[in-house]
Design an enzyme around this catalytic site. Structure first.
Site, PDB file in Angstrom:
ATOM      1  N   SER A  13      42.241  47.402  30.730  1.00 16.12           N
ATOM      2  CA  SER A  13      40.540  47.261  31.179  1.00 16.12           C
ATOM      3  C   SER A  13      39.816  48.512  30.378  1.00 16.12           C
ATOM      4  O   SER A  13      40.190  49.730  30.612  1.00 16.12           O
ATOM      5  CB  SER A  13      40.393  47.467  32.506  1.00 16.12           C
ATOM      6  OG  SER A  13      41.120  46.536  33.231  1.00 16.12           O
ATOM      7  N   HIS A  36      38.501  42.688  29.622  1.00 15.72           N
ATOM      8  CA  HIS A  36      39.554  42.123  28.961  1.00 15.72           C
ATOM      9  C   HIS A  36      38.677  40.726  27.903  1.00 15.72           C
ATOM     10  O   HIS A  36      38.674  39.733  28.626  1.00 15.72           O
ATOM     11  CB  HIS A  36      40.820  41.595  29.848  1.00 15.72           C
ATOM     12  CG  HIS A  36      41.331  42.539  30.480  1.00 15.72           C
ATOM     13  ND1 HIS A  36      42.662  42.945  29.973  1.00 15.72           N
ATOM     14  CD2 HIS A  36      40.845  43.369  31.510  1.00 15.72           C
ATOM     15  CE1 HIS A  36      43.123  43.939  30.991  1.00 15.72           C
ATOM     16  NE2 HIS A  36      42.048  44.020  31.923  1.00 15.72           N
ATOM     17  N   HIS A  57      47.739  39.154  33.962  1.00 14.60           N
ATOM     18  CA  HIS A  57      47.970  39.745  35.144  1.00 14.60           C
ATOM     19  C   HIS A  57      48.693  38.884  36.131  1.00 14.60           C
ATOM     20  O   HIS A  57      48.340  37.611  36.141  1.00 14.60           O
ATOM     21  CB  HIS A  57      46.965  40.455  35.808  1.00 14.60           C
ATOM     22  CG  HIS A  57      46.201  41.447  35.055  1.00 14.60           C
ATOM     23  ND1 HIS A  57      45.337  40.999  34.059  1.00 14.60           N
ATOM     24  CD2 HIS A  57      46.451  42.989  34.756  1.00 14.60           C
ATOM     25  CE1 HIS A  57      44.677  42.003  33.436  1.00 14.60           C
ATOM     26  NE2 HIS A  57      45.504  43.154  33.808  1.00 14.60           N
ATOM     27  N   TYR A 114      48.306  38.779  39.164  1.00  6.35           N
ATOM     28  CA  TYR A 114      47.442  38.504  40.308  1.00  6.35           C
ATOM     29  C   TYR A 114      46.330  37.544  39.798  1.00  6.35           C
ATOM     30  O   TYR A 114      45.843  36.892  40.758  1.00  6.35           O
ATOM     31  CB  TYR A 114      46.689  39.677  40.683  1.00  6.35           C
ATOM     32  CG  TYR A 114      45.704  40.625  39.653  1.00  6.35           C
ATOM     33  CD1 TYR A 114      44.550  39.948  39.065  1.00  6.35           C
ATOM     34  CD2 TYR A 114      46.204  41.787  39.173  1.00  6.35           C
ATOM     35  CE1 TYR A 114      43.751  40.416  38.451  1.00  6.35           C
ATOM     36  CE2 TYR A 114      45.281  42.313  38.243  1.00  6.35           C
ATOM     37  CZ  TYR A 114      44.082  41.696  37.991  1.00  6.35           C
ATOM     38  OH  TYR A 114      43.221  42.507  36.965  1.00  6.35           O
ATOM     39  N   GLU A 115      46.163  37.131  38.730  1.00  7.39           N
ATOM     40  CA  GLU A 115      45.448  36.058  37.909  1.00  7.39           C
ATOM     41  C   GLU A 115      46.192  34.602  38.403  1.00  7.39           C
ATOM     42  O   GLU A 115      45.535  33.656  38.120  1.00  7.39           O
ATOM     43  CB  GLU A 115      45.283  36.040  36.540  1.00  7.39           C
ATOM     44  CG  GLU A 115      44.457  37.331  36.135  1.00  7.39           C
ATOM     45  CD  GLU A 115      44.200  37.567  34.771  1.00  7.39           C
ATOM     46  OE1 GLU A 115      43.108  37.066  34.221  1.00  7.39           O
ATOM     47  OE2 GLU A 115      45.075  38.202  33.985  1.00  7.39           O
ATOM     48  N   ALA A 153      44.607  51.038  32.633  1.00  7.45           N
ATOM     49  CA  ALA A 153      43.698  51.659  33.350  1.00  7.45           C
ATOM     50  C   ALA A 153      44.593  52.002  34.701  1.00  7.45           C
ATOM     51  O   ALA A 153      44.764  50.814  35.114  1.00  7.45           O
ATOM     52  CB  ALA A 153      42.570  51.209  33.563  1.00  7.45           C
ATOM     53  N   MET A 208      48.424  47.525  37.792  1.00  6.36           N
ATOM     54  CA  MET A 208      48.799  46.103  38.246  1.00  6.36           C
ATOM     55  C   MET A 208      49.199  45.341  36.728  1.00  6.36           C
ATOM     56  O   MET A 208      48.750  44.084  36.708  1.00  6.36           O
ATOM     57  CB  MET A 208      47.514  45.443  38.750  1.00  6.36           C
ATOM     58  CG  MET A 208      47.089  46.046  39.870  1.00  6.36           C
ATOM     59  SD  MET A 208      45.389  45.339  40.515  1.00  6.36           S
ATOM     60  CE  MET A 208      44.935  46.484  41.868  1.00  6.36           C
ATOM     61  N   SER A 209      49.660  46.080  35.865  1.00  6.47           N
ATOM     62  CA  SER A 209      50.178  45.349  34.735  1.00  6.47           C
ATOM     63  C   SER A 209      51.393  46.213  34.197  1.00  6.47           C
ATOM     64  O   SER A 209      51.993  47.003  34.637  1.00  6.47           O
ATOM     65  CB  SER A 209      48.925  45.592  33.715  1.00  6.47           C
ATOM     66  OG  SER A 209      48.711  46.950  33.100  1.00  6.47           O
ATOM     67  N   ASN A 221      40.618  56.433  38.191  1.00  8.38           N
ATOM     68  CA  ASN A 221      40.182  56.575  39.668  1.00  8.38           C
ATOM     69  C   ASN A 221      41.411  57.492  40.237  1.00  8.38           C
ATOM     70  O   ASN A 221      42.602  57.115  39.848  1.00  8.38           O
ATOM     71  CB  ASN A 221      39.610  55.375  40.369  1.00  8.38           C
ATOM     72  CG  ASN A 221      40.814  54.504  40.415  1.00  8.38           C
ATOM     73  OD1 ASN A 221      40.957  53.578  39.404  1.00  8.38           O
ATOM     74  ND2 ASN A 221      41.480  54.258  41.477  1.00  8.38           N
ATOM     75  N   HIS A 264      36.483  48.127  40.889  1.00  6.98           N
ATOM     76  CA  HIS A 264      36.682  47.965  39.319  1.00  6.98           C
ATOM     77  C   HIS A 264      35.545  48.352  38.425  1.00  6.98           C
ATOM     78  O   HIS A 264      35.745  49.007  37.453  1.00  6.98           O
ATOM     79  CB  HIS A 264      36.756  46.428  39.145  1.00  6.98           C
ATOM     80  CG  HIS A 264      37.398  46.015  37.849  1.00  6.98           C
ATOM     81  ND1 HIS A 264      38.636  46.375  37.403  1.00  6.98           N
ATOM     82  CD2 HIS A 264      36.936  45.641  36.796  1.00  6.98           C
ATOM     83  CE1 HIS A 264      38.769  46.009  36.072  1.00  6.98           C
ATOM     84  NE2 HIS A 264      37.749  45.635  35.625  1.00  6.98           N
TER      85      HIS A 264
END
Length: 273
Positions: free
Chosen positions: A31, A62, A84, A86-87, A114, A212-213, A236, A248
């Site tokens: 990201s 992205h 991802h 989650y997509e 990230a 998450m990747s 973060n 995000h």
């Protein structure tokens, strides 16, 4: 696996029709980190939706493009945006571009992401060289029949992230006076951020950063015999460390601030891989 091999062949053929030179190094950018594409020369750009069987990125930050060209003197293939779980994509879709990279002859991969800082000595904007990962997505791209032409049935993961590449990256950072951290990345499904209780658990398990990747891509790369360097941008601090909600927007804001440092480090590393 036979069907996967056919799909990889079709995607590879489509890319080769536009390629000028064979790429040596693959880059998967997280990201807000697609800025490296701006430094490339003599490029061709192929939108993901023009490549057979490629998924399409749906997340802010992205771009959803494959860029092939010269970067720091090396011929590279750069993914501006990844996919991802989650997509809604299956892990085989998420890792499909890695299979295509291998088919194109790429044997070196730089993955970036990230991530949230779990290690309390980290700060937003830090860059972390990934030493190892923990797969808390509980998904593995190697489930199912194995094609020996793609890789071994039981690939070794004792050095998922190349020790020699990490040493190169660490030395390069030192030479360029760029501070870097080192640590373990833990990959989760998402898209909800973790709870403070989950972060405490992950810290106890030895994780330094969470995202998450990445883990599926690295498993597929190692299965294919591709050597991997991983870099996390700590965008973060993870839930419960600071008394503020996560968003995000904060991720994008931090990657924007750190992009010049990140770019300088990667441009200095690539010629040495």
């Amino acid at each position: 696996m036979e069907q996967l091999a056919m799909k990889v062949e079709e995607a590879t053929k489509r890319i080769q029709e536009q390629m000028k030179e064979k790429p040596e190094v693959g880059l998967v950018l997280g990201s807000g980190l697609g800025v490296l594409a701006d430094e490339m020369e003599d490029t061709i750009t192929i939108p993901y939706n023009e490549i057979p069987h490629f998924p399409v990125s749906t997340v802010e930050g992205h771009a959803g493009e494959l860029v092939i060209g010269k970067l720091a003197g090396r011929q590279v293939m750069l993914m501006k945006g990844r996919f991802h779980l989650y997509e809604g994509y299956d892990v085989s879709h998420v890792t499909f571009p890695i299979r295509v990279m291998k088919a194109l002859g790429i044997d070196k991969l730089l993955v970036t992401n990230a991530s949230g800082g779990i290690n309390t000595s980290f700060e937003p904007g830090d860059l972390m060289l990934i030493e190892d990962h923990i797969n808390f997505t509980f998904r593995n791209p190697l489930i199912g029949p194995n094609d020996e032409n793609m890789g071994a049935r039981f690939p070794d993961m004792s050095e998922a992230y190349s020790r020699s590449f990490r040493e190169i990256a660490e030395q390069t950072a030192k030479e360029n006076q760029i501070p870097v951290k080192k640590g373990v990345y833990i990959g989760l499904l998402g898209p909800s951020y973790e709870t403070p209780a989950e972060i405490r658990m992950m810290r106890g398990l030895g994780a330094d950063a969470v995202g998450m990747s990445t883990v599926g891509e690295v498993i597929a790369a190692r299965h294919a015999g591709i050597e991997v360097l991983g870099i996390s941008c700590i965008s973060n601090m993870a839930a419960g460390i600071l008394q503020q909600p996560l968003s995000h927007a904060e991720v994008m804001e931090t990657t924007e601030k750190v992009k010049e440092t990140f770019k300088s480090l990667v441009l200095a590393i690539i010629p040495k891989l």
